[in-house]
Scaffold this motif. Structure first.
Motif, PDB file in Angstrom:
ATOM      1  N   GLN A 186       0.822  -1.203   0.000  1.00 26.51           N
ATOM      2  CA  GLN A 186       0.000   0.000   0.000  1.00 26.51           C
ATOM      3  C   GLN A 186       0.861   1.259   0.000  1.00 26.51           C
ATOM      4  O   GLN A 186       0.551   2.259  -0.667  1.00 26.51           O
ATOM      5  CB  GLN A 186      -0.930  -0.012   1.214  1.00 26.51           C
ATOM      6  CG  GLN A 186      -1.963   1.099   1.218  1.00 26.51           C
ATOM      7  CD  GLN A 186      -2.884   1.009   2.422  1.00 26.51           C
ATOM      8  OE1 GLN A 186      -2.894   0.007   3.147  1.00 26.51           O
ATOM      9  NE2 GLN A 186      -3.660   2.060   2.648  1.00 26.51           N
ATOM     10  N   THR A 187       1.961   1.223   0.746  1.00 23.58           N
ATOM     11  CA  THR A 187       2.879   2.363   0.769  1.00 23.58           C
ATOM     12  C   THR A 187       3.429   2.644  -0.629  1.00 23.58           C
ATOM     13  O   THR A 187       3.445   3.791  -1.094  1.00 23.58           O
ATOM     14  CB  THR A 187       4.040   2.094   1.744  1.00 23.58           C
ATOM     15  OG1 THR A 187       3.530   1.953   3.073  1.00 23.58           O
ATOM     16  CG2 THR A 187       5.052   3.228   1.715  1.00 23.58           C
TER      17      THR A 187
ATOM     18  N   GLY B 285       0.935   4.090  -3.142  1.00 23.71           N
ATOM     19  CA  GLY B 285       0.759   5.529  -3.010  1.00 23.71           C
ATOM     20  C   GLY B 285       1.828   6.305  -3.764  1.00 23.71           C
ATOM     21  O   GLY B 285       1.551   7.361  -4.351  1.00 23.71           O
TER      22      GLY B 285
ATOM     23  N   GLU C 159       1.288   5.638  -7.766  1.00 24.09           N
ATOM     24  CA  GLU C 159       0.111   6.347  -8.282  1.00 24.09           C
ATOM     25  C   GLU C 159       0.392   7.840  -8.415  1.00 24.09           C
ATOM     26  O   GLU C 159      -0.019   8.477  -9.392  1.00 24.09           O
ATOM     27  CB  GLU C 159      -1.095   6.101  -7.378  1.00 24.09           C
ATOM     28  CG  GLU C 159      -1.655   4.685  -7.486  1.00 24.09           C
ATOM     29  CD  GLU C 159      -2.812   4.445  -6.529  1.00 24.09           C
ATOM     30  OE1 GLU C 159      -3.071   5.331  -5.668  1.00 24.09           O
ATOM     31  OE2 GLU C 159      -3.443   3.379  -6.615  1.00 24.09           O
ATOM     32  N   ARG C 160       1.116   8.389  -7.447  1.00 29.09           N
ATOM     33  CA  ARG C 160       1.481   9.808  -7.544  1.00 29.09           C
ATOM     34  C   ARG C 160       2.455  10.028  -8.696  1.00 29.09           C
ATOM     35  O   ARG C 160       2.379  11.038  -9.424  1.00 29.09           O
ATOM     36  CB  ARG C 160       2.101  10.275  -6.220  1.00 29.09           C
ATOM     37  CG  ARG C 160       2.513  11.744  -6.229  1.00 29.09           C
ATOM     38  CD  ARG C 160       1.301  12.651  -6.344  1.00 29.09           C
ATOM     39  NE  ARG C 160       1.677  14.071  -6.403  1.00 29.09           N
ATOM     40  CZ  ARG C 160       1.984  14.721  -7.520  1.00 29.09           C
ATOM     41  NH1 ARG C 160       1.965  14.078  -8.698  1.00 29.09           N
ATOM     42  NH2 ARG C 160       2.296  16.007  -7.483  1.00 29.09           N
TER      43      ARG C 160
ATOM     44  N   GLU D 279       3.419  16.165   0.616  1.00 27.38           N
ATOM     45  CA  GLU D 279       2.183  15.393   0.644  1.00 27.38           C
ATOM     46  C   GLU D 279       2.400  14.218   1.588  1.00 27.38           C
ATOM     47  O   GLU D 279       3.365  13.465   1.426  1.00 27.38           O
ATOM     48  CB  GLU D 279       1.825  14.882  -0.754  1.00 27.38           C
ATOM     49  CG  GLU D 279       1.681  15.969  -1.795  1.00 27.38           C
ATOM     50  CD  GLU D 279       1.469  15.392  -3.186  1.00 27.38           C
ATOM     51  OE1 GLU D 279       0.904  14.277  -3.286  1.00 27.38           O
ATOM     52  OE2 GLU D 279       1.872  16.038  -4.160  1.00 27.38           O
TER      53      GLU D 279
ATOM     54  N   ARG E 284       1.402  10.635   3.215  1.00 26.56           N
ATOM     55  CA  ARG E 284       0.653   9.393   3.014  1.00 26.56           C
ATOM     56  C   ARG E 284       0.910   8.501   4.230  1.00 26.56           C
ATOM     57  O   ARG E 284       2.061   8.255   4.593  1.00 26.56           O
ATOM     58  CB  ARG E 284       1.119   8.666   1.745  1.00 26.56           C
ATOM     59  CG  ARG E 284       1.068   9.516   0.472  1.00 26.56           C
ATOM     60  CD  ARG E 284      -0.354   9.813   0.056  1.00 26.56           C
ATOM     61  NE  ARG E 284      -0.403  10.715  -1.086  1.00 26.56           N
ATOM     62  CZ  ARG E 284      -0.459  10.311  -2.355  1.00 26.56           C
ATOM     63  NH1 ARG E 284      -0.468   9.020  -2.636  1.00 26.56           N
ATOM     64  NH2 ARG E 284      -0.518  11.198  -3.321  1.00 26.56           N
ATOM     65  N   SER E 285      -0.168   8.010   4.825  1.00 29.20           N
ATOM     66  CA  SER E 285      -0.045   7.150   5.999  1.00 29.20           C
ATOM     67  C   SER E 285      -0.745   5.820   5.737  1.00 29.20           C
ATOM     68  O   SER E 285      -1.827   5.781   5.133  1.00 29.20           O
ATOM     69  CB  SER E 285      -0.655   7.814   7.239  1.00 29.20           C
ATOM     70  OG  SER E 285       0.086   8.971   7.596  1.00 29.20           O
ATOM     71  N   VAL E 286      -0.134   4.755   6.217  1.00 33.43           N
ATOM     72  CA  VAL E 286      -0.680   3.408   6.080  1.00 33.43           C
ATOM     73  C   VAL E 286      -0.744   2.786   7.468  1.00 33.43           C
ATOM     74  O   VAL E 286       0.269   2.733   8.179  1.00 33.43           O
ATOM     75  CB  VAL E 286       0.210   2.544   5.160  1.00 33.43           C
ATOM     76  CG1 VAL E 286      -0.289   1.098   5.131  1.00 33.43           C
ATOM     77  CG2 VAL E 286       0.242   3.129   3.761  1.00 33.43           C
TER      78      VAL E 286
ATOM     79  N   ARG F 253       4.349   6.323   7.912  1.00 36.68           N
ATOM     80  CA  ARG F 253       4.129   7.620   7.293  1.00 36.68           C
ATOM     81  C   ARG F 253       5.201   7.888   6.245  1.00 36.68           C
ATOM     82  O   ARG F 253       6.398   7.715   6.500  1.00 36.68           O
ATOM     83  CB  ARG F 253       4.151   8.712   8.356  1.00 36.68           C
ATOM     84  CG  ARG F 253       4.156  10.131   7.809  1.00 36.68           C
ATOM     85  CD  ARG F 253       4.024  11.132   8.918  1.00 36.68           C
ATOM     86  NE  ARG F 253       4.493  12.451   8.515  1.00 36.68           N
ATOM     87  CZ  ARG F 253       4.163  13.571   9.147  1.00 36.68           C
ATOM     88  NH1 ARG F 253       3.371  13.517  10.194  1.00 36.68           N
ATOM     89  NH2 ARG F 253       4.632  14.727   8.737  1.00 36.68           N
ATOM     90  N   THR F 254       4.759   8.293   5.077  1.00 41.03           N
ATOM     91  CA  THR F 254       5.665   8.645   3.992  1.00 41.03           C
ATOM     92  C   THR F 254       5.344  10.063   3.530  1.00 41.03           C
ATOM     93  O   THR F 254       4.171  10.427   3.412  1.00 41.03           O
ATOM     94  CB  THR F 254       5.497   7.689   2.797  1.00 41.03           C
ATOM     95  OG1 THR F 254       5.581   6.347   3.254  1.00 41.03           O
ATOM     96  CG2 THR F 254       6.579   7.927   1.754  1.00 41.03           C
ATOM     97  N   GLU F 255       6.370  10.870   3.310  1.00 43.07           N
ATOM     98  CA  GLU F 255       6.177  12.217   2.794  1.00 43.07           C
ATOM     99  C   GLU F 255       6.689  12.293   1.364  1.00 43.07           C
ATOM    100  O   GLU F 255       7.805  11.847   1.075  1.00 43.07           O
ATOM    101  CB  GLU F 255       6.902  13.251   3.658  1.00 43.07           C
ATOM    102  CG  GLU F 255       6.261  13.454   5.015  1.00 43.07           C
ATOM    103  CD  GLU F 255       6.744  14.707   5.713  1.00 43.07           C
ATOM    104  OE1 GLU F 255       7.531  15.463   5.105  1.00 43.07           O
ATOM    105  OE2 GLU F 255       6.333  14.938   6.859  1.00 43.07           O
TER     106      GLU F 255
END
Length: 520
Positions: A381-382, A385, A388-389, A477, A479-481, A490-492
């Motif tokens: 999932q990480t 994200g 897709e971006r 931006e 993104r948290s999973v 958490r990914t920035e």
């Protein structure tokens, strides 16, 4: 029925018991691999990435693990279960070899008990369900020890072949993990203190063993020489004492406690207590002495290293093949049947619980053990994200990450995206003046690929350091999973233009501290 017939019948029953135990556990582990929702650990993803390009060595490990994954994925594809498929099979082989060692040195009954202790060892449960170097190492070490204990009973040309088999097994162990050096330490120690052991070897058998060993190891040595001995340097750096506070009692205590979890509480207590008791009373048999030479050095050396610097719990694993046989032999010699049953029963319960948690991770969460599985969750999932971006941003020249775990996971779970036509390449931001891992060595972000980059920061300590290497960056931006009810990853993400890394400190090799840290 004659005594010989009864003895043969009993030996056959013990062998069948060991075989059924090993096959049954392997079948259960294979089922767990194919039904578990757990994803690859980042290190497993790294080994899979290596397997896409076969070589005689890699940045941090010898080549056997990459060759193994290449074989299993060539058969079944790149799914997680096929990446891990060989791990339980290696332990199947090691379990049967442990039976052979116990049977040869003591009796078939000891061989069966030793096989049970090894197969149900807590550390083996983890190793059998995750693709790492330990399973491969222990398999080849068990073959080496089996050849070593067979050598005194061989005659003529048979002894030469077994000596060559010993050298070949040690060489294959070195191609798996350099902790195979403990086999050489054990051999040297045994030859130094046992006159009986020295009489077994001749110039011919020693030459056969050495020739087989060098023949197998030579390509990896040549690869290391051509690559600045990078694998050897990485292994030495892992064990290095520099840069850390010396004499760490907390590290020592943590490591010692961890060994009860790796080998099992009763077996480790028997191994330590029996070694001291029988050595003091001078009641060690020649077989005991052989196994002590191969089991105790890894424990003592890594324990000392934990005290001086640090040590991971699995670093002593090379001693537990011989240790399993020794514990089984002593418990049977002391007629401690209750303790043997308790040891096997306790480890069987642990094995069953671990398998259940692998099949159903929410069970681990209910038991308060969710933290143990967090590194095998949420990576797909990480990475989705990130990809897709990236797909939504035109003109990207690279996707760059600042963490090797994220790089490895992205390479595996983003493999279809990055292999697509026109996809930007996956790159690793290099924090220090010199590469610190394989991703930084082989796939560094450079000005040539850094014109318009989607950057992903997993290690938020470095996010501003990475951003200042670009001439312009966008807003972050987040993104948290969720990994479980309490933990999330958490990914920035941010866009960076004009990658132009700032000069690194000539002493520390690190980038300058960011002048401004944006609020979260």
């Amino acid at each position: 029925m004659s005594d010989n017939a009864l003895s043969a019948s009993g030996a056959g029953a013990q062998w069948r018991g060991a075989l059924l135990l090993a096959l049954g556990l392997t079948a259960a582990r294979l089922v767990a691999l194919f039904v578990t929702p757990l994803e690859l650990y980042p290190d497993e993803a790294q080994y899979w990435l290596w397997s896409r390009t076969l070589d005689w060595g890699y940045y941090s490990k010898p080549p056997m693990i990459a060759w193994t994954i290449w074989t299993t994925t060539a058969i079944g594809g790149n799914g997680e279960a096929w990446v891990r498929l060989a791990a339980p099979l290696y332990h199947l082989g090691a379990t049967l070899a442990v039976f052979g060692i116990g049977r040869r040195l003591y009796s078939p009954a000891v061989g069966f008990a030793a096989a049970a202790l090894y197969a149900l060892m807590p550390g083996v449960q983890i190793s059998a369900l995750a693709m790492a170097t330990d399973a491969i190492l222990l398999f080849y070490l068990s073959l080496a020890l089996l050849a070593y204990v067979e050598l005194p009973r061989a005659e003529g040309r048979g002894r030469l072949w077994i000596a060559a088999g010993f050298g070949a097994a040690v060489g294959l162990a070195f191609l798996s993990k350099y902790a195979a050096v403990y086999a050489l330490i054990g051999l040297g120690l045994h030859l130094a203190i046992s006159r009986e052991a020295r009489t077994v070897w001749s110039w011919d058998t020693a030459g056969a063993a050495l020739a087989a060993f060098l023949l197998i190891l030579a390509p990896n040595l040549a690869w290391n020489a051509a690559h600045g001995f990078s694998t050897v340097q990485h292994t030495a750096a892992n064990a290095a004492w520099g840069g850390r506070k010396l004499f760490n009692l907390p590290e020592l205590g943590e490591f010692v406690v961890s060994q009860f979890g790796v080998f099992g509480p009763i077996p480790l207590a028997v191994l330590i207590g029996g070694s001291l008791l029988l050595a003091v009373r001078k009641r060690l048999t020649p077989a005991d002495l052989t196994l002590l030479c191969f089991s105790i050095p890894p424990l003592l050396i890594v324990t000392f290293q934990a005290f001086i610097s640090r040590a991971n719990a699995n670093w002593s694993g090379a001693g537990y093949v011989a240790g399993s046989v020794l514990v089984a032999a002593w418990l049977m010699r002391w007629r401690a049947k209750g303790w043997l049953i308790a040891a096997v029963g306790t480890q069987a319960l642990i094995a069953a619980l671990f398998l259940a948690c692998v099949v159903s991770p929410p069970l681990a969460e209910k038991m308060g053990a969710a933290n143990a599985f967090k590194r095998a969750k949420g990576w797909e999932q990480t990475v989705r994200g990130i990809t897709e971006r990236a797909a939504a941003e035109p003109g990207l020249t690279a996707v760059a990450v600042d963490d090797r775990f994220l790089f490895n996971a992205s390479a595996y779970y983003g493999r279809e995206f990055f292999a697509g036509p026109g996809a930007p390449p996956l790159r690793m931001w290099v924090r220090e003046a010199h590469p610190q891992n394989q991703a930084e060595t082989t796939d560094p972000l450079t000005p040539a690929t850094g014109a318009h980059v989607l950057a992903a920061s997993l290690d938020l300590v470095y996010r501003d350091e990475m951003a200042q290497d670009f001439k312009a960056v966008s807003d972050r931006e987040i993104r948290s999973v969720m990994l479980d009810r309490k933990r999330k990853r958490r990914t920035e993400l941010f866009l960076g233009d004009g990658f132009a890394p700032l000069p690194r400190d000539p002493v520390t090799g690190q980038p300058p501290a960011p002048k401004v840290t944006r609020p979260e």
